[in-house]
Motif scaffolding. Structure first.
Motif, mmCIF file in Angstrom:
data_model
loop_
_atom_site.group_PDB
_atom_site.id
_atom_site.type_symbol
_atom_site.label_atom_id
_atom_site.label_comp_id
_atom_site.label_asym_id
_atom_site.label_seq_id
_atom_site.Cartn_x
_atom_site.Cartn_y
_atom_site.Cartn_z
ATOM 1 N N GLY A 269 0.809 -1.045 -0.059
ATOM 2 C CA GLY A 269 -0.172 -0.142 0.059
ATOM 3 C C GLY A 269 0.704 1.422 0.254
ATOM 4 N N GLU A 270 0.303 2.212 0.000
ATOM 5 C CA GLU A 270 0.948 3.736 0.078
ATOM 6 C C GLU A 270 0.228 4.676 1.244
ATOM 7 O OE1 GLU A 270 0.719 5.052 -3.856
ATOM 8 O OE2 GLU A 270 -0.726 6.572 -3.212
ATOM 9 N N GLY A 271 0.717 5.494 1.677
ATOM 10 C CA GLY A 271 0.139 6.334 2.486
ATOM 11 C C GLY A 271 1.139 6.785 3.822
ATOM 12 N N THR A 272 0.659 7.767 4.639
ATOM 13 C CA THR A 272 1.625 8.053 5.657
ATOM 14 C C THR A 272 1.024 7.831 6.982
ATOM 15 O OG1 THR A 272 0.602 10.226 5.435
ATOM 16 C CG2 THR A 272 2.391 9.919 4.324
ATOM 17 N N GLN A 273 -0.225 7.109 6.992
ATOM 18 C CA GLN A 273 -0.851 6.907 8.478
ATOM 19 C C GLN A 273 -0.083 5.874 9.135
ATOM 20 O OE1 GLN A 273 -4.459 4.428 8.122
ATOM 21 N NE2 GLN A 273 -5.483 5.931 9.524
ATOM 22 N N GLU A 274 0.074 6.167 10.373
ATOM 23 C CA GLU A 274 0.818 5.515 11.350
ATOM 24 C C GLU A 274 -0.134 4.795 12.330
ATOM 25 O OE1 GLU A 274 4.334 6.923 13.064
ATOM 26 O OE2 GLU A 274 4.855 8.156 11.328
ATOM 27 N N ILE A 275 -0.245 3.504 12.349
ATOM 28 C CA ILE A 275 -1.128 2.811 13.157
ATOM 29 C C ILE A 275 -0.560 2.573 14.690
ATOM 30 C CG2 ILE A 275 -2.692 0.636 13.684
ATOM 31 C CD1 ILE A 275 -3.480 2.716 11.141
ATOM 32 N N VAL A 276 -1.472 2.904 15.578
ATOM 33 C CA VAL A 276 -1.194 2.373 17.129
ATOM 34 C C VAL A 276 -1.579 1.142 17.332
ATOM 35 C CG1 VAL A 276 -1.219 2.957 19.525
ATOM 36 C CG2 VAL A 276 -1.318 4.789 17.665
ATOM 37 N N GLU A 277 -0.530 0.255 17.780
ATOM 38 C CA GLU A 277 -1.350 -1.409 17.889
ATOM 39 C C GLU A 277 -1.166 -1.560 19.306
ATOM 40 O OE1 GLU A 277 1.361 -3.937 15.890
ATOM 41 O OE2 GLU A 277 1.335 -2.594 14.080
ATOM 42 N N GLY A 278 -1.840 -2.595 19.580
ATOM 43 C CA GLY A 278 -1.969 -2.872 21.128
ATOM 44 C C GLY A 278 -3.348 -2.909 21.452
ATOM 45 N N HIS A 279 -3.660 -3.514 22.695
ATOM 46 C CA HIS A 279 -4.936 -3.583 23.371
ATOM 47 C C HIS A 279 -5.573 -2.089 23.603
ATOM 48 C CE1 HIS A 279 -8.009 -5.603 25.777
ATOM 49 N NE2 HIS A 279 -7.768 -4.621 26.785
ATOM 50 N N LEU A 280 -6.810 -2.025 23.020
ATOM 51 C CA LEU A 280 -7.679 -0.964 23.219
ATOM 52 C C LEU A 280 -7.014 0.477 22.426
ATOM 53 C CD1 LEU A 280 -9.099 -1.335 26.816
ATOM 54 C CD2 LEU A 280 -10.235 -2.038 24.807
ATOM 55 N N SER A 281 -6.316 0.089 21.486
ATOM 56 C CA SER A 281 -5.498 1.221 20.633
ATOM 57 C C SER A 281 -6.495 1.807 19.626
ATOM 58 C CB SER A 281 -4.335 0.730 20.199
ATOM 59 O OG SER A 281 -4.605 -0.311 19.126
ATOM 60 N N GLU B 6 -8.987 3.778 19.390
ATOM 61 C CA GLU B 6 -9.227 5.326 19.589
ATOM 62 C C GLU B 6 -8.140 6.055 19.163
ATOM 63 O OE1 GLU B 6 -12.364 6.221 19.787
ATOM 64 O OE2 GLU B 6 -13.152 4.349 19.561
ATOM 65 N N GLN B 7 -7.108 5.458 19.377
ATOM 66 C CA GLN B 7 -5.635 6.460 19.333
ATOM 67 C C GLN B 7 -5.258 6.577 17.847
ATOM 68 O OE1 GLN B 7 -2.598 4.992 21.912
ATOM 69 N NE2 GLN B 7 -4.121 4.086 22.974
ATOM 70 N N ASN B 8 -5.975 5.652 16.794
ATOM 71 C CA ASN B 8 -5.799 5.894 15.406
ATOM 72 C C ASN B 8 -6.275 6.900 14.644
ATOM 73 O OD1 ASN B 8 -3.663 3.746 15.041
ATOM 74 N ND2 ASN B 8 -5.428 2.112 15.458
ATOM 75 N N PRO B 9 -5.670 7.517 13.774
ATOM 76 C CA PRO B 9 -6.265 8.696 13.016
ATOM 77 C C PRO B 9 -7.256 8.066 12.071
ATOM 78 C CG PRO B 9 -4.286 8.331 12.315
ATOM 79 C CD PRO B 9 -4.213 7.391 13.304
ATOM 80 N N GLU B 10 -8.359 8.931 11.550
ATOM 81 C CA GLU B 10 -9.031 8.491 10.619
ATOM 82 C C GLU B 10 -8.521 8.115 9.285
ATOM 83 O OE1 GLU B 10 -12.737 7.995 10.769
ATOM 84 O OE2 GLU B 10 -12.448 8.375 13.031
ATOM 85 N N ALA B 11 -9.137 7.127 8.795
ATOM 86 C CA ALA B 11 -8.489 6.886 7.189
ATOM 87 C C ALA B 11 -8.810 7.977 6.455
ATOM 88 C CB ALA B 11 -8.961 5.339 6.747
ATOM 89 N N THR B 12 -8.000 8.114 5.287
ATOM 90 C CA THR B 12 -8.138 9.044 4.475
ATOM 91 C C THR B 12 -7.966 8.395 2.927
ATOM 92 O OG1 THR B 12 -5.807 9.786 4.150
ATOM 93 C CG2 THR B 12 -6.834 10.827 5.996
ATOM 94 N N SER B 13 -8.246 9.021 1.970
ATOM 95 C CA SER B 13 -8.255 8.627 0.486
ATOM 96 C C SER B 13 -6.581 8.466 0.198
ATOM 97 C CB SER B 13 -8.926 9.530 -0.437
ATOM 98 O OG SER B 13 -8.078 10.923 -0.453
ATOM 99 N N GLU B 14 -5.694 9.181 0.899
ATOM 100 C CA GLU B 14 -4.340 8.971 0.483
ATOM 101 C C GLU B 14 -3.850 7.607 1.005
ATOM 102 O OE1 GLU B 14 -2.400 12.352 2.442
ATOM 103 O OE2 GLU B 14 -3.438 13.719 0.983
ATOM 104 N N GLU B 15 -4.550 6.927 1.891
ATOM 105 C CA GLU B 15 -4.412 5.586 2.392
ATOM 106 C C GLU B 15 -4.859 4.629 1.294
ATOM 107 O OE1 GLU B 15 -2.210 5.014 4.901
ATOM 108 O OE2 GLU B 15 -2.023 7.208 5.092
ATOM 109 N N ILE B 16 -4.049 3.986 0.611
ATOM 110 C CA ILE B 16 -4.398 2.862 -0.421
ATOM 111 C C ILE B 16 -3.769 1.601 -0.374
ATOM 112 C CG2 ILE B 16 -4.494 2.500 -3.104
ATOM 113 C CD1 ILE B 16 -4.257 5.665 -3.454
ATOM 114 N N ARG B 17 -4.342 0.556 -0.412
ATOM 115 C CA ARG B 17 -3.977 -0.890 -0.397
ATOM 116 C C ARG B 17 -4.015 -1.561 -1.466
ATOM 117 N NH1 ARG B 17 -2.659 1.896 2.888
ATOM 118 N NH2 ARG B 17 -2.957 2.067 5.474
ATOM 119 N N PHE B 18 -3.237 -2.496 -1.932
ATOM 120 C CA PHE B 18 -3.185 -3.296 -3.126
ATOM 121 C C PHE B 18 -3.463 -4.880 -2.819
ATOM 122 C CE2 PHE B 18 -0.333 0.433 -3.672
ATOM 123 C CZ PHE B 18 -1.157 1.390 -4.605
ATOM 124 N N THR B 19 -4.248 -5.375 -3.956
ATOM 125 C CA THR B 19 -4.233 -6.688 -3.754
ATOM 126 C C THR B 19 -4.116 -7.067 -5.252
ATOM 127 O OG1 THR B 19 -6.599 -6.694 -4.043
ATOM 128 C CG2 THR B 19 -5.716 -7.125 -1.695
#
Length: 128
Positions: A18-30, A32-45
């Motif tokens: 994929g492409e984009g700059t979003q950084e995902i916070v991992e872990g239990h109950l995380s 709410e700490q992650n930013p909303e996804a945007t159209s700049e976040e793209i995943r490929f299959t």
């Protein structure tokens, strides 16, 4: 998933995940700490010779720029056509060194992430 399932089920990871700059916070109950996804976040299959690009949100301008798929991309050759799953028909697009710019329709087939099917030139295909 009724509309976008084709881009998810029975697919394989592509050369680039994929492409984009979003950084995902991992872990239990995380969540709410992650930013909303945007159209700049793209995943490929990929599946059955098609490449799928899934934007994680609709772009406000209905134009989606996929930088990974620029004309300099070493992983694909020519793009024959691009379709938005659930919309039917081919989309207008242009590809250059800055990326693949796709014009999405005003009518959204789903309020969720737009999934695009790219029909690519087969490996070794010499037609243009």
């Amino acid at each position: 998933l009724e509309i976008n399932g084709e881009a998810i089920y029975e697919t394989r990871p592509w050369q680039v995940s994929g492409e984009g700059t979003q950084e995902i916070v991992e872990g239990h109950l995380s969540e709410e700490q992650n930013p909303e996804a945007t159209s700049e976040e793209i995943r490929f299959t990929e599946r059955d010779g098609n490449l799928y690009a899934i934007a994680l949100d609709w772009p406000e301008s209905n134009e989606l720029l996929i930088q990974t798929l620029s004309s300099d991309c070493p992983y694909i050759g020519a793009i024959h056509s691009i379709e938005l799953l659930g919309a039917g028909g081919e989309l207008q697009w242009k590809r250059d060194e800055s990326g693949l710019l796709i014009q999405l329709p005003d009518d959204k087939p789903t309020p969720y992430a737009p999934a695009l099917r790219l029909h690519l030139e087969a490996k070794g295909d010499t037609q243009s």
